[in-house]
Design an enzyme around this catalytic site. Structure first.
Site, PDB file in Angstrom:
ATOM      1  N   HIS A 154      36.738  26.805  40.482  1.00  0.00           N
ATOM      2  CA  HIS A 154      38.124  26.954  40.002  1.00  0.00           C
ATOM      3  C   HIS A 154      38.858  25.612  39.901  1.00  0.00           C
ATOM      4  CE1 HIS A 154      37.785  31.233  40.104  1.00  0.00           C
ATOM      5  NE2 HIS A 154      37.658  31.307  41.415  1.00  0.00           N
ATOM      6  N   ASP A 173      29.360  33.973  39.572  1.00  0.00           N
ATOM      7  CA  ASP A 173      30.418  34.372  40.500  1.00  0.00           C
ATOM      8  C   ASP A 173      31.261  35.469  39.841  1.00  0.00           C
ATOM      9  OD1 ASP A 173      31.979  33.024  43.080  1.00  0.00           O
ATOM     10  OD2 ASP A 173      33.371  33.946  41.660  1.00  0.00           O
ATOM     11  N   HIS A 232      34.371  35.777  39.776  1.00  0.00           N
ATOM     12  CA  HIS A 232      35.600  35.236  39.190  1.00  0.00           C
ATOM     13  C   HIS A 232      35.246  34.249  38.068  1.00  0.00           C
ATOM     14  CE1 HIS A 232      36.607  36.261  43.437  1.00  0.00           C
ATOM     15  NE2 HIS A 232      37.643  36.822  42.837  1.00  0.00           N
ATOM     16  N   ASP A 250      30.129  37.182  45.155  1.00  0.00           N
ATOM     17  CA  ASP A 250      31.235  38.105  45.411  1.00  0.00           C
ATOM     18  C   ASP A 250      31.279  39.265  44.423  1.00  0.00           C
ATOM     19  OD1 ASP A 250      31.783  36.133  43.558  1.00  0.00           O
ATOM     20  OD2 ASP A 250      33.635  35.448  44.504  1.00  0.00           O
TER      21      ASP A 250
HETATM   22 ZN   LIG Z   1      34.496  34.133  43.315  1.00  0.00          ZN
END
Ligand SMILES: [Zn+2]
Length: 296
Positions: A115, A152, A154, A233
């Site tokens: 991120h 991931d 996200h 995740d």
């Molecule tokens: Zn994540």
């Protein structure tokens, strides 16, 4: 990042314990992560950001107190050195693989990185470990094409921000959408293959999307090396999101990536831990991933 925060040191311990408990350590070679050079960091981040981040995190270290960067992202007195080591691991792994000392590598590191944009810390991330290592492979080691695979749950907005428009890079990603950081539905560059996935999608459907969207793009691109933003995740047991992946799916994804690497990249893979917060599911999923990478 403080008591009760999911991005905790126990994550790395859970992975280490799983490796030992399953005897996988005999198939692996361990390296301690060095501090990354700021020259390498600035291949992915702006000079201004790196200077500001260093000054702020050194002040946090001197104060002995924690400091919230945003509501999710908290720096503590050890954050600067940990971030330098996490990125240093990814760069060292790249060199070890390119020099033929190891076949591939997994970096069991935190804080995560995907991120972190060119000029912003967010979402538990300070330095973009994978983007730094990918640029090191291109700019320092002279590779012409590298792929970044991000599974991931996200969206890897930071990696996209840094690498979009760099036609030496192909990035393929899956992520739950809508979900933090609420980006990715519209790719920022032609070198981005973004696959947004609705909540509650199960492993078999995700495999089909990967088969249809990632693999043809990777085959066409013929990467000389593959970097993985390995977040776990998306596991069914992980509470930070609502995807239905299980260990067998991570094994399948890893096998498919490894097959591409073997066809085009002499097997060269550097995988770097991103998310994964349910400790048991994280350790089992990393275990499945590592067994594929190690070929055992
Ligand atoms: Zn994540």
């Amino acid at each position: 990042m403080g008591a009760g925060h999911p991005e905790s040191a126990q994550r790395l311990d859970a992975i280490d314990d799983w490796i030992l408990a399953h005897g996988l350590d005999v198939a692996l070679e361990r390296h301690e992560a060095p501090l990354v050079s700021l020259q390498d960091v600035e291949l992915a981040h702006t000079h201004g950001y790196v200077t500001e981040l260093r000054d702020m995190l050194e002040a946090v270290a001197a104060s002995g107190e924690c400091k919230a960067i945003d509501p999710d992202t908290i720096a503590n007195p050890y954050t600067w050195r940990a971030a330098l080591r996490a990125a240093g691991a990814a760069v060292q792994a790249t060199d070890l693989v390119l020099d033929g000392h190891v076949d591939n590598a997994f970096c069991n590191v935190r804080p995560p990185g995907h991120h972190a944009t060119r000029s912003e810390s967010m979402g538990f991330c300070f330095l973009n470990n994978v983007a730094i290592a990918a640029r090191h492979a291109l700019d320092v080691r002279g590779l012409k094409r590298v792929a970044v695979v991000d599974f991931d749950v996200h969206h890897g907005n930071g990696t996209e921000d840094i690498l979009a428009g760099d036609d030496r890079v192909l990035m393929v990603g899956i992520f739950q959408h809508p979900l933090y950081p609420y980006s990715g539905a519209v790719p920022k560059g032609e070198n981005m293959v973004n696959v947004p996935i609705p909540a509650y999608t199960r492993g078999m459907e995700i495999r089909e999307m990967i088969e249809a969207m990632w693999l043809p793009a990777l085959e066409d691109f013929r990467p000389e090396m593959i970097f993985i933003s390995a977040g776990f995740d998306g596991h069914r047991e992980d509470d930070l999101a609502q995807l239905g992946l299980v260990e067998a799916d991570y094994e399948w994804i890893s096998l498919r990536i490894k097959a591409v690497a073997e066809r085009h990249a002499k097997g060269r893979i550097v995988s770097v831990l991103e998310g994964g917060y349910q400790l048991s599911a994280l350790a089992r999923s990393v275990g499945a991933h590592l067994r594929v990478l190690a070929g055992v």
